[in-house]
Motif scaffolding. Sequence first.
Motif, PDB file in Angstrom:
ATOM      1  N   GLU A   1      -8.946  -3.326  -1.315  1.00  0.00           N
ATOM      2  CA  GLU A   1      -8.138  -3.026  -2.502  1.00  0.00           C
ATOM      3  C   GLU A   1      -6.848  -2.318  -2.086  1.00  0.00           C
ATOM      4  O   GLU A   1      -6.825  -1.533  -1.127  1.00  0.00           O
ATOM      5  CB  GLU A   1      -8.920  -2.144  -3.472  1.00  0.00           C
ATOM      6  N   GLN A   2      -5.804  -2.594  -2.843  1.00  0.00           N
ATOM      7  CA  GLN A   2      -4.516  -1.942  -2.606  1.00  0.00           C
ATOM      8  C   GLN A   2      -4.142  -1.182  -3.868  1.00  0.00           C
ATOM      9  O   GLN A   2      -3.483  -1.740  -4.758  1.00  0.00           O
ATOM     10  CB  GLN A   2      -3.454  -2.963  -2.228  1.00  0.00           C
ATOM     11  N   PRO A   3      -4.550   0.080  -3.976  1.00  0.00           N
ATOM     12  CA  PRO A   3      -4.278   0.854  -5.191  1.00  0.00           C
ATOM     13  C   PRO A   3      -2.789   0.879  -5.527  1.00  0.00           C
ATOM     14  O   PRO A   3      -1.941   1.092  -4.656  1.00  0.00           O
ATOM     15  CB  PRO A   3      -4.795   2.254  -4.829  1.00  0.00           C
ATOM     16  N   GLY A   4      -2.511   0.626  -6.798  1.00  0.00           N
ATOM     17  CA  GLY A   4      -1.127   0.652  -7.264  1.00  0.00           C
ATOM     18  C   GLY A   4      -0.329  -0.585  -6.939  1.00  0.00           C
ATOM     19  O   GLY A   4       0.901  -0.595  -7.119  1.00  0.00           O
ATOM     20  N   TRP A   5      -1.003  -1.650  -6.490  1.00  0.00           N
ATOM     21  CA  TRP A   5      -0.254  -2.847  -6.070  1.00  0.00           C
ATOM     22  C   TRP A   5       0.586  -3.450  -7.182  1.00  0.00           C
ATOM     23  O   TRP A   5       1.588  -4.123  -6.919  1.00  0.00           O
ATOM     24  CB  TRP A   5      -1.220  -3.903  -5.514  1.00  0.00           C
TER      25      TRP A   5
END
Length: 899
Positions: A297-301
């Motif tokens: 996951e890439q938080p804030g993507w």
Amino acid sequence: MLMLLEGVDRILPCELQCESVTKPLAIQTDRPRFSWRLLAEGRGRRQTAYRVMVADQPERLEAGEGLCWDSGKTYSDHTFDIVYGGSRLDSASRYYWRVVAWDEEDREGLPSEISAYDTGLLERTDWSASWIGAPEASGSPLFRREIDIEQPCVRAIAYIACLGYGELYVDGAKAGERVLDPHWSDYDDRTIEGLLYPYQDAGLKSVYYVAHDLTAELTPGRHVLGLMVGNGWYRQTARTVEGQMAYGIPRVLLQVHLHYADGSAVRILTDETWRCAPGPIVSDQLFVGEVYDARLEQPGWCEPGFDDSPWACAQELPAPSGRLRAQLSPADQARGTLRPIRRWTDREGGYLFDLGQNISGWVRLCVVAPRGARIVMRFAEELGDDGALDYDSAGGVGQIQRDVYIAKGEGVERYEPRFVWHGFRYVEVTGLVGEPTDDTVLGVVVHAAVEQAGEFECSDERLNRIQELYRWSQLTNLHSGVPSDCPHRERLGYTGDGHVTAQAAIYNFGMAAFYRKWIQDIADAQHQATGFVPHTAPFNGGGGGPGWGSAYVILCWQLYRAYGDRSVLEAHYEGMARWAAYLRGCTDDGCIVVREEPGSWCLGDWCIPGELELPEQVVNTYFHAEVNRLLGQIAHVLGKTEDGLAYERRFADICRGYNEAFLDCKRLQYSIGRQGADFFAYALGCVPEDIEPAIRQRLLTQYSLSQGGAIDTGIFGTPLLLEALADWGAIDQALELALSDEYPGYGYMLRQGATTLWERWDGLESHNHPMFGSISAWMFERLAGLRMCEDAVAFGRVRVQPPLRSRLASARATLSTIRGRYAVWWERVGERFVIELAVPPNGAVELVLPGVYELKVAERGEPLAEGVDYRIRSGRIALGSGDYRIEGRLTGEEVTAVR
């Protein structure tokens, strides 16, 4: 008492729809169709004229000036299929409309509230965005772009199309509640290898796009648009039994139209400037499931300020050949949740959960686990004798449905898949750390968001349970704009399964937009030169026969009958005619269908109990005749009189040929005299009058439970069997067959614990197949006694004929039609009976009550006088709109059934 809305004296149009949808955000026509219902108090209320007004601004509509269209006062009782006749509509524009109606005394009613509709991108040249995909195909990629909104938007509409499934995000939040979207279709030209059933792809292509209103989200300032794309049906490689059907790399097309307050407009488009990166979904395949690695996951993507410098540029990809069409058919949504009713462990230490109901959807998982923990969920409809999952009915061990979640190790973690669904009741979870809690597993029910249209219940709880089995089966097989045969093993739009349950679906759910889309799928799949219609639509392989391809004609007719949609007949008339010509070419004598495609096979009446002995030609030729009968009626509706007469003659010729080929006058039977052979002839009306009574008596004896009779029919013959018995006044006999708790019968399914309908009477293979659900329509029509008159359209006139002499003590049905809500409730105690009816404005009822006396009729408590307020002719009473209560007594004599 069943009551209409009170307090509305002046007639009032309400529930306005455009193209069968309330306030659609994108329609694909500049000649939209309007419909509405009516509110009015009192008896016999109806519309005699209407006026539709359309404007591009609500103020102009209020003033009645500068209108795009004003129909003027038009004398007609139609409240449906009213075609726009004004100036040309612009693409990507919003229009406002309202209706005024005049009543039965030519009094002008109240104006409706103002409604609206948006046109979509009507021409291919309206699209300036590019199709984009990931530079390297892996899992479900993410796309993002930051944008600046310079001033307040008065309207911001995003149009998104995907080859596969896709989701749109704005500033980290998903747009709308749609899932598994946009709809599935025959997207593009492709090379298909390993076909199980012969097929030459020479059809049309369509790609559906969805509109989202982002006006509230796109305020002045910086925002981020994000996209997540899944394989869907475009790159389905897990199941290849029917053939290798994958198209290629999934891709997405997005075009956002911003309309500013100062009158200027801006477009935001997908192109190579969008940024792209792999997402946490590392694998998604419809038939097996999804693998989600939360560590990726890439938080804030999808939020402003995210550093996307490591991301790659999106790749522009070729556009498909399919025509872009606005999606109006209801999208899939999460429609409810189910908590497990029990939990236990298996021998390997995994946990098994029982939802208590066979569903389509997925599990919402809630866990606490260390980073890298691999939690596997496997799904099945049934359990084996050892208490473990039994995969046989859902595709076998070679096609196990499973989702895998890889934890990131950050406290409570929640997961549910995005681009797959499963058909299951039971779920096994392995890899959990510690004991599961009540929140670990939650079943999420997912299907198309069709509205409920009808309800049925009666005094026999077994029939109510059969109705529930059908409803669950039908709903959980509505996905991506296609009615599937099952939600797990095949998931295909088998056209035979689809048309045989269409009437039941129309009684239970709002199907106008859904079936209109699927009819287009069938038209797209048709071979444009030969007229052949394959057995699945969108095409994805599979066998069948003429009973499957004939869905093209049958569904068009059913859509017209139920909703008054004349445009579907106009749009598909040539295609239907090509199918009729194709069937004629499958005969040697112009009548008996003896083949289909070269190298193919026909299934005849599918899923007959035991060994199939009924010759396929009996079933195939029945559909040949039925197609010509329906096309004769369709041609007359469209004003094609010569065509209509020609089809009528052809129908008569086929019926004569049918009798010559299959009728055995000495044995008083058609073909083998079993497995429903005779009921196909009865349905065509071709049984000779001089021997019809003898054949009927033979069948009544043959299908008597007390004489050892049983259901011996498949998906096509079963509704014809039940219908014939009802026509002959033998409803109790039909109920005995259906409710038998011995194989075969619906009662047998109940006794075995079914919560959805089975594919086969013996319980082998799929346990979620709606194709035997035609009995639901039969219960509405024959047990509640509510059915549209044969010469009516859009439920303009309904026959109510309760089976007061049957074994049932009561029954109730409600039906929300395009004209409004009909309802019937009846109850019998001894020889006394009570019937309550609700009839909407612009509707009418023909109440059939042979063999009754001491009749009392009241409307909202006010007694009505025979000869003044109503008349009885041949046991029939005609009633207009209103709320009625009818009481009476049955005579002691036997009464011949009235057709």
